[in-house]
Design a protein around this motif. Structure first.
Motif, PDB file in Angstrom:
ATOM      1  N   PRO A 199       3.154 -15.695 -21.093  1.00  0.00           N
ATOM      2  CA  PRO A 199       2.474 -15.564 -19.789  1.00  0.00           C
ATOM      3  C   PRO A 199       1.847 -16.843 -19.253  1.00  0.00           C
ATOM      4  N   HIS A 200       2.677 -17.834 -18.990  1.00  0.00           N
ATOM      5  CA  HIS A 200       2.260 -19.114 -18.408  1.00  0.00           C
ATOM      6  C   HIS A 200       1.105 -19.722 -19.204  1.00  0.00           C
ATOM      7  N   ILE A 201       1.389 -19.883 -20.490  1.00  0.00           N
ATOM      8  CA  ILE A 201       0.341 -20.414 -21.390  1.00  0.00           C
ATOM      9  C   ILE A 201       0.796 -21.679 -22.117  1.00  0.00           C
ATOM     10  N   ALA A 202       1.915 -22.240 -21.757  1.00  0.00           N
ATOM     11  CA  ALA A 202       2.449 -23.379 -22.531  1.00  0.00           C
ATOM     12  C   ALA A 202       1.421 -24.507 -22.656  1.00  0.00           C
ATOM     13  N   ALA A 203       0.765 -24.824 -21.549  1.00  0.00           N
ATOM     14  CA  ALA A 203      -0.243 -25.887 -21.593  1.00  0.00           C
ATOM     15  C   ALA A 203      -1.288 -25.585 -20.521  1.00  0.00           C
ATOM     16  N   VAL A 204      -2.498 -25.323 -20.943  1.00  0.00           N
ATOM     17  CA  VAL A 204      -3.549 -24.927 -19.995  1.00  0.00           C
ATOM     18  C   VAL A 204      -4.526 -26.063 -19.759  1.00  0.00           C
ATOM     19  N   ALA A 232       8.245 -25.126 -16.867  1.00  0.00           N
ATOM     20  CA  ALA A 232       7.817 -25.851 -15.668  1.00  0.00           C
ATOM     21  C   ALA A 232       7.343 -24.872 -14.597  1.00  0.00           C
ATOM     22  N   ARG A 233       8.251 -24.356 -13.776  1.00  0.00           N
ATOM     23  CA  ARG A 233       7.898 -23.374 -12.759  1.00  0.00           C
ATOM     24  C   ARG A 233       9.015 -22.336 -12.659  1.00  0.00           C
ATOM     25  N   GLY A 234       8.594 -21.144 -12.352  1.00  0.00           N
ATOM     26  CA  GLY A 234       9.562 -20.070 -12.165  1.00  0.00           C
ATOM     27  C   GLY A 234      10.494 -20.331 -11.002  1.00  0.00           C
ATOM     28  N   GLY A 287      -4.785 -33.360 -22.380  1.00  0.00           N
ATOM     29  CA  GLY A 287      -4.604 -32.400 -23.468  1.00  0.00           C
ATOM     30  C   GLY A 287      -3.420 -31.475 -23.266  1.00  0.00           C
ATOM     31  N   MET A 288      -2.798 -31.546 -22.102  1.00  0.00           N
ATOM     32  CA  MET A 288      -1.632 -30.685 -21.855  1.00  0.00           C
ATOM     33  C   MET A 288      -0.382 -31.239 -22.547  1.00  0.00           C
ATOM     34  N   GLY A 289      -0.359 -32.537 -22.797  1.00  0.00           N
ATOM     35  CA  GLY A 289       0.801 -33.121 -23.471  1.00  0.00           C
ATOM     36  C   GLY A 289       0.973 -32.558 -24.863  1.00  0.00           C
ATOM     37  N   VAL A 302     -10.411 -28.175  -7.056  1.00  0.00           N
ATOM     38  CA  VAL A 302      -9.919 -26.876  -6.570  1.00  0.00           C
ATOM     39  C   VAL A 302      -8.677 -26.402  -7.291  1.00  0.00           C
ATOM     40  N   TRP A 303      -8.471 -25.089  -7.241  1.00  0.00           N
ATOM     41  CA  TRP A 303      -7.206 -24.456  -7.609  1.00  0.00           C
ATOM     42  C   TRP A 303      -7.053 -23.240  -6.690  1.00  0.00           C
ATOM     43  N   GLN A 304      -6.019 -23.174  -5.921  1.00  0.00           N
ATOM     44  CA  GLN A 304      -5.780 -22.105  -4.938  1.00  0.00           C
ATOM     45  C   GLN A 304      -6.987 -21.934  -3.998  1.00  0.00           C
ATOM     46  N   LEU A 354      -6.860 -28.769 -10.144  1.00  0.00           N
ATOM     47  CA  LEU A 354      -7.278 -28.524 -11.536  1.00  0.00           C
ATOM     48  C   LEU A 354      -6.088 -28.125 -12.420  1.00  0.00           C
ATOM     49  N   GLY A 355      -4.978 -28.844 -12.205  1.00  0.00           N
ATOM     50  CA  GLY A 355      -3.782 -28.617 -13.011  1.00  0.00           C
ATOM     51  C   GLY A 355      -2.840 -29.806 -12.883  1.00  0.00           C
ATOM     52  N   ALA A 356      -1.689 -29.680 -13.568  1.00  0.00           N
ATOM     53  CA  ALA A 356      -0.702 -30.766 -13.525  1.00  0.00           C
ATOM     54  C   ALA A 356       0.235 -30.607 -12.333  1.00  0.00           C
ATOM     55  N   GLY A 357       0.586 -29.368 -12.041  1.00  0.00           N
ATOM     56  CA  GLY A 357       1.518 -29.101 -10.948  1.00  0.00           C
ATOM     57  C   GLY A 357       0.769 -28.819  -9.654  1.00  0.00           C
ATOM     58  N   VAL A 358       1.208 -29.403  -8.583  1.00  0.00           N
ATOM     59  CA  VAL A 358       0.510 -29.242  -7.297  1.00  0.00           C
ATOM     60  C   VAL A 358       1.377 -28.494  -6.276  1.00  0.00           C
TER      61      VAL A 358
END
Ligand code: NAI
Ligand code: 3PY
Length: 313
Positions: free
Chosen positions: A275-280, A227-229, A95-97, A44-46, A64-68
């Motif tokens: 636009p929040h694309i550093a690591a997808v 990281a996060r806003g 692959g985000m590293g 899941v994501w959101q 489905l991401g690194a940050g929860v």
């Protein structure tokens, strides 16, 4: 084995096909409102609250991401979004590293070689060489020395930079200075000329990038927030830029995303917005890790990426 999938924007067919290939014994379906048929795992994501609220029998929920932080915030706002007692897992690297190394290196080198200033000079057709920064007087500090922070640190050390990191507990990263805990944050910040934020967004770290922190950095410091806003007091950054405490910033994440069209960051000469694309999330590598974790759980082994809900990451 039944697997539920929900993501607001990802191509669900990519995931359905990829999971079927990796787990032929599983039946994978996209969750739809009203679907309360049995399931063993959820990716899941959101997720809407109704998707998981009554599913205390799940063996695992995979973010489905690194940050929860977002899904934990959903649980805070709508208790039951995450059924109690069900393991929550996140993506570790997948692959985000490498992507984060690329993103951070791009901006470290932009700032270190003063390319941001040459870009401003070009707008004025100004031919003016600037005094180069030197690595000896350009220590780099990374807040968050986890999966991504460590890889970024190693890449920067490989380029000859002096690197220090700050984390909750002591870290042993070759060639990298390690500071840990709030008590040692001032020592970590002192003299840091370029600060990189790769912390998780938790109750302990929200708003940590404020003017008081920025004033502890070396004068004319640089900031990269990937990281996060929620970590950044945006008005404080504008003040720090105005006062010269911060020379320039590269920001990939924002308090509200998408960034509002009228936000001052868009036109600020010393701020770069991405636009929040550093690591997808990369589907193939993410599915490899998720399937390995499902197999581990099925065998009664401990999977990777378990989230400590109380800790927040
Ligand atoms: N902009 C983007 O595209 C992306 C952003 N991210 C962000 O990067 C963050 C880090 O990801 P990972 O490295 O995989 O996380 P991780 O969990 O492996 O590492 C987190 C690090 O932060 C440290 N930390 C946590 N709380 C702390 C505290 N209170 N004080 C000091 N240190 C603390 C931990 O000790 C650890 O070193 C994610 O939580 C996410 O917010 C992740 C992927 C992409
Ligand atoms: O995986 C994450 O946490 C991200 O921010 C990528 O969007």
């Amino acid at each position: 084995m039944n697997i539920l999938f929900y993501h607001p924007t990802f191509n669900s067919q990519t995931w359905i096909a990829g999971l079927a290939q990796r787990l032929p014994e599983a039946q994978v379906r996209v969750w739809q409102p009203g679907d309360d048929a049995p399931a063993d795992y959820a990716l899941v994501w959101q997720p809407p609250r109704e998707m998981l609220a009554s599913r205390s029998g799940l063996k695992g929920i995979f973010a489905l991401g690194a940050g929860v932080d977002a899904i934990l915030a959903q649980e805070q706002q709508a208790p039951g979004t995450l059924p109690a007692g069900v393991p929550l897992l996140r993506l570790e690297d997948t692959g985000m590293g490498q992507q984060m190394q690329e993103y951070v290196l791009a901006y470290v080198l932009r700032f270190f070689r003063r390319m941001d200033e040459y870009q401003l000079q070009q707008q004025q057709k100004q031919w003016q060489p600037l005094k180069p920064h030197r690595q000896e007087t350009f220590p780099i500090g990374i807040m968050g020395a986890g999966v991504l922070g460590q890889q970024v640190a190693q890449a920067l050390v490989g380029l000859g930079f002096t690197v220090r990191c700050w984390s909750r507990s002591p870290k042993q990263i070759e060639g990298v200075g390690s500071f840990h805990g709030r008590d040692n944050l001032p020592a970590f910040l002192k003299g840091t000329r370029l600060l990189i934020n790769l912390l998780p967004n938790t109750p302990e770290t929200v708003g940590i990038l404020d003017l008081a922190l920025m004033k502890q950095l070396a004068p004319q410091a640089y900031l990269i927030n990937a990281a996060r806003g929620a970590h950044l007091k945006e008005g404080d950054l504008l003040t720090a830029l105005e006062q010269g405490q911060v020379a320039a910033a590269a920001l990939d994440v924002f308090a509200d995303e998408p960034l509002a069209r009228m936000h001052p960051f868009w036109s600020h000469p010393r701020v770069t917005v991405t636009p929040h694309i550093a690591a997808v999330t990369l589907p193939a590598q993410a599915m490899d890790q998720i399937v390995a974790n499902i197999r581990a759980i099925e065998q009664g082994k401990t999977p990777a990426g378990l989230v400590d809900r109380d800790r927040g990451y």
